[in-house]
Design an enzyme around this catalytic site. Structure first.
Site, mmCIF file in Angstrom:
data_model
loop_
_atom_site.group_PDB
_atom_site.id
_atom_site.type_symbol
_atom_site.label_atom_id
_atom_site.label_comp_id
_atom_site.label_asym_id
_atom_site.label_seq_id
_atom_site.Cartn_x
_atom_site.Cartn_y
_atom_site.Cartn_z
ATOM 1 C CD GLU A 65 -1.696 -2.372 1.688
ATOM 2 O OE1 GLU A 65 -0.491 -2.596 1.959
ATOM 3 O OE2 GLU A 65 -2.597 -3.230 1.854
ATOM 4 C CE LYS A 177 -17.049 -6.093 4.229
ATOM 5 N NZ LYS A 177 -16.407 -7.349 4.660
ATOM 6 C CG MET A 481 23.003 11.600 2.626
ATOM 7 S SD MET A 481 24.214 12.714 1.896
ATOM 8 C CE MET A 481 23.290 13.413 0.537
#
Ligand code: TPP
Length: 567
Positions: A65, A177, A481
Site C-alpha cells: 500500500e 464497511k 549519504m
C-alpha cells in the site's frame, strides 16, 4: 485513460437504482475526473472493489500500500490533478501512512481512501480496526469518516476541492464497511457545485512589491515547489524574462526555469551550487515564489540572505513570515500575482553579469580521475539523452542529490523527488505513477542500493502492467549519504552503513521479469545508455560506483550557506 491496461472491458458506470455506498464512491470518483487509482484490496474495502469493475476508472494493483500512495503522489505531481489511492482498514491503512505524510510534506493533492470496520463495531478493537482518522490527522489537510452513504457525493466533492485548492495536500476518506454496503435511493445522489477560490492581494500590496523590485540592485528570484504545484511556471518565466532577475531554485523548484537558462544559477542550500548560494547571500532583494525558507535551503537562518528584503508569494498565507519576515507578503494565486507584477525593469546588468560569470567559474567538474563510473557524469548524460521528455524520479541519498545537481530539467514535472519527508522507497512507485500519468515520457528512476530495497516488490507491478520504467541503480554497497555524514561529521565512526551482503541486483530484477545488466567501468557507459534507451519494457541498469564518492559542494549542517565545503 493511459496505456499499460491489462483490462479491456472498461465501460461507463451506470448508477444502479437503488445504489450502494460503494457505487456512490465510484461515481463520485468519476465525477471528480479520476481516471486512475492505485490500490490494494482487503476485507473492509471489498465493497468498493466489488463496485469498481465496469467503471471507467483504471485500478492499478501495486504490491504494497505504501507504493499505492507514493504512485498516486507522483501521478498528481505530473498531471496536476489529485492522485487517488485505495487500501483496506488496519494494516492497509497504516501502510499508506508514509505515502500520505510524503504528500503532506510536499503539498501534493492526494485522496487516500481507506476501508474501516463497520460502524457498530467501531471502538471495539474489531478485526483490522485501527483509528486511521486519528493516526493520519496530523499529516492530512482534512479527514472524513463517512457515516451515511447519502453524504458520499458531498464528501468526495469537498475532499477533491480541499486537496487541490490553496496549498494542496492529502485528504483522507475513511469508509466503514456498512456504509459502502448500505443501499440508498439513487435519486439522492447529488454532486454539489464547486466553490470560488484564489484570493488576490490588493493593488497597493502589488505596487509596494513592484517598487521594491524597481529599487533593487542585486535581486534574486528564489523559486520553490509552489510554482510547479500551482502550474505557474509560464507566469514565472514571463516575470523572469520581463525583469532579467537571476534565479535559484530549491530541490522542489527545479525545472520551473529550465536548468540551462543563462540566468539560472542552480539549486541553493546544503547541496546547492556555489553560484546560487553566493548570489542569495549577496542579494538585496529575494523574491520568494512558492518556497518556505526550509532549513535545507537556508542553512543557518540568521545568516541567510542577510542584506535582503523579502517579497514572499505563496498560496498558503501561513507560510509567509513564518521563518523570515516578509517586507511584501503576497498570499494567493501564484500565476495571477506574478502576472500582476510588472515593475519598470530594474538596472541590474552588472549584477546579472557577475552572477552569470560566477555560474561559469564555479560550474560542476565532470572530469573525475580513474576508470570507474562517475555518477554525476552518467546522470547528466542520461538526462541530456532523454531531452524534454525526461522525468526523473529519485529515492533518497547521495544519488538524489546528484540528480538534482546534474540533470537537466525543462519543467517542474521533470523532477519527482521526496523533498520534505525524504522517503527512501519513493523512486520506483513514483516512476510507476509518472508513467501512468504520461506514458510517452522517458521516465528514469535513479535509486541507491539501500533505497531500492524499500519498495523492491514494485518490480512486479512494472511487469504486470509492462510499465517501461528505466531504473538506474547507483550501487556503492553503502548507505552512502549516512556514510558521508559519518565521515565528515562523526569522525569516520562508520556505523551500520555497510551493505556488503546486497543481493545480485541484476539477477533479482531478472527474477521479477525485467531486463537487467551491470556495469562498473566508465568505458561501458555509452553502450549502457544506448541499451537503457533502446529498451521497450522495464529495465534495470545496475551501476557499481566508488563507495567513497561524496556529494559536493556541501554546507555543513547548521552552518551558513556562505561557508560551503568543497571536495
Ligand atoms: C525510510 C527512510 N529510512 C531512513 C532514511 C535515512 N537515510 C537517508 S539517506 C540514507 C541512505 C540511502 O542509501 P542509498 O539508497 O544506498 O543511497 P546513497 O546515499 O548511497 O546514494 C538513509 C538511510 C530515510 N531517508 N528514509
Amino acid at each position: 485513460m493511459t496505456a499499460f491496461a491489462p483490462r479491456t472491458d472498461a465501460a461507463a458506470t451506470v448508477a444502479p437504482v437503488p445504489m450502494t455506498g460503494a457505487a456512490a464512491v465510484v461515481r463520485a470518483l468519476e465525477d471528480a475526473g479520476t481516471d486512475t487509482i492505485f490500490g490494494y484490496p482487503g476485507g473492509a474495502i471489498m465493497p468498493v472493489y466489488d463496485a469498481l469493475p465496469g467503471s471507467k476508472i483504471r485500478h492499478v494493483l501495486v504490491r504494497h500500500e505504501q507504493a499505492a500512495a507514493l504512485a498516486a503522489d507522483a501521478y498528481a505531481r505530473v498531471t496536476g490533478r489529485a492522485g487517488v489511492c485505495l487500501a483496506t482498514s488496519g494494516p492497509g491503512a497504516t501502510n499508506l501512512v508514509t505515502g500520505i505524510a510524503n504528500a503532506f510534506m510536499d503539498s501534493v493533492p492526494l485522496i487516500a481512501i481507506t476501508g474501516q470496520t463497520p460502524t457498530p463495531l467501531m471502538g471495539t478493537d474489531a478485526f483490522q480496526e485501527i483509528d486511521t482518522f486519528g493516526i493520519t490527522m496530523p499529516i492530512t489537510k482534512h479527514s472524513f469518516v463517512v457515516r451515511d452513504p447519502a453524504d458520499i457525493p458531498r464528501i468526495f466533492a469537498e475532499a477533491f476541492e480541499l486537496a487541490t485548492s490553496g496549498r494542496p495536500g492529502p485528504v483522507l476518506i475513511d469508509l466503514p464497511k456498512d456504509v459502502t454496503q448500505a443501499v440508498f435511493p439513487a435519486d439522492q445522489y447529488a454532486a454539489p457545485a464547486g466553490r470560488n477560490r484564489a484570493p488576490m492581494p490588493t493593488s497597493a500590496m502589488i505596487e509596494h512589491a513592484m517598487s521594491l523590485i524597481e529599487q533593487a540592485e542585486r535581486p534574486v528570484l528564489y523559486i520553490g515547489g509552489g510554482v510547479g504545484i500551482a502550474g505557474a511556471e509560464a507566469a514565472l518565466r514571463s516575470f523572469q524574462a520581463r525583469t532579467a532577475i537571476p534565479a535559484v531554485a530549491t530541490l522542489k523548484g527545479l525545472g520551473a526555469i529550465p536548468t540551462d537558462h543563462p540566468d539560472f544559477l542552480g539549486m541553493l542550500g546544503m547541496h546547492g551550487t556555489r553560484a546560487a548560494n553566493n548570489a542569495v547571500h549577496g542579494s538585496d532583494l529575494l523574491i520568494c515564489a512558492g518556497a518556505r525558507f526550509d532549513d535545507r535551503a537556508t542553512g543557518k537562518l540568521d545568516t541567510f540572505a542577510p542584506g535582503a528584503k523579502i517579497i514572499h508569494i505563496d498560496a498558503d498565507a501561513s507560510e509567509i513570515s513564518k521563518l523570515r519576515n516578509a517586507d511584501a507578503p503576497l498570499a494567493g494565486d501564484m500565476s495571477a500575482i506574478l502576472d500582476a507584477l510588472k515593475p519598470a525593469a530594474p538596472s541590474i546588468e552588472a549584477w546579472r553579469e557577475t552572477c552569470r560569470a560566477n555560474a561559469v567559474k564555479w560550474a560542476m567538474d565532470y572530469d573525475a580521475p580513474g576508470k570507474g563510473v562517475f555518477a554525476p557524469a552518467l546522470l547528466k548524460a542520461i538526462s541530456e539523452r532523454a531531452g524534454d521528455s525526461f522525468i526523473a524520479t529519485c529515492d533518497v541519498g547521495q544519488h538524489q542529490m546528484w540528480v538534482a545537481q546534474h540533470c537537466r530539467f525543462s519543467r517542474p514535472q521533470a523532477h519527482l523527488t521526496s523533498a520534505g519527508l525524504g522517503t527512501m522507497g519513493y523512486g520506483i512507485p513514483a516512476g510507476i505513477g509518472a508513467l501512468f500519468a504520461e506514458p510517452d515520457s522517458t521516465v528514469v528512476t535513479v535509486t541507491g542500493d539501500g533505497s531500492i530495497m524499500m519498495n523492491i516488490q514494485e518490480l512486479a507491478t512494472l511487469i504486470r502492467y509492462r510499465v517501461p520504467l528505466k531504473i538506474v541503480l547507483l550501487d556503492n554497497a553503502q548507505l552512502g549519504m549516512v556514510r558521508q555524514w559519518q565521515e565528515l561529521f562523526f569522525e569516520e565512526n562508520f556505523s551500520e552503513i555497510d551493505l556488503y551482503d546486497n543481493p545480485d541486483f541484476a539477477e533479482l530484477a531478472r527474477a521479477f521479469g525485467l531486463e537487467a545488466f551491470t556495469i562498473d567501468h566508465r568505458a561501458e557507459v555509452d553502450g549502457a545508455i544506448d541499451r537503457l534507451f533502446a529498451a521497450k519494457g522495464p529495465i534495470l541498469m545496475h551501476v557499481r560506483i566508488d563507495p567513497k564518492e561524496n556529494v559536493w559542494p556541501l554546507v555543513p549542517p547548521g552552518a551558513s550557506n556562505a561557508d560551503m565545503m568543497e571536495a
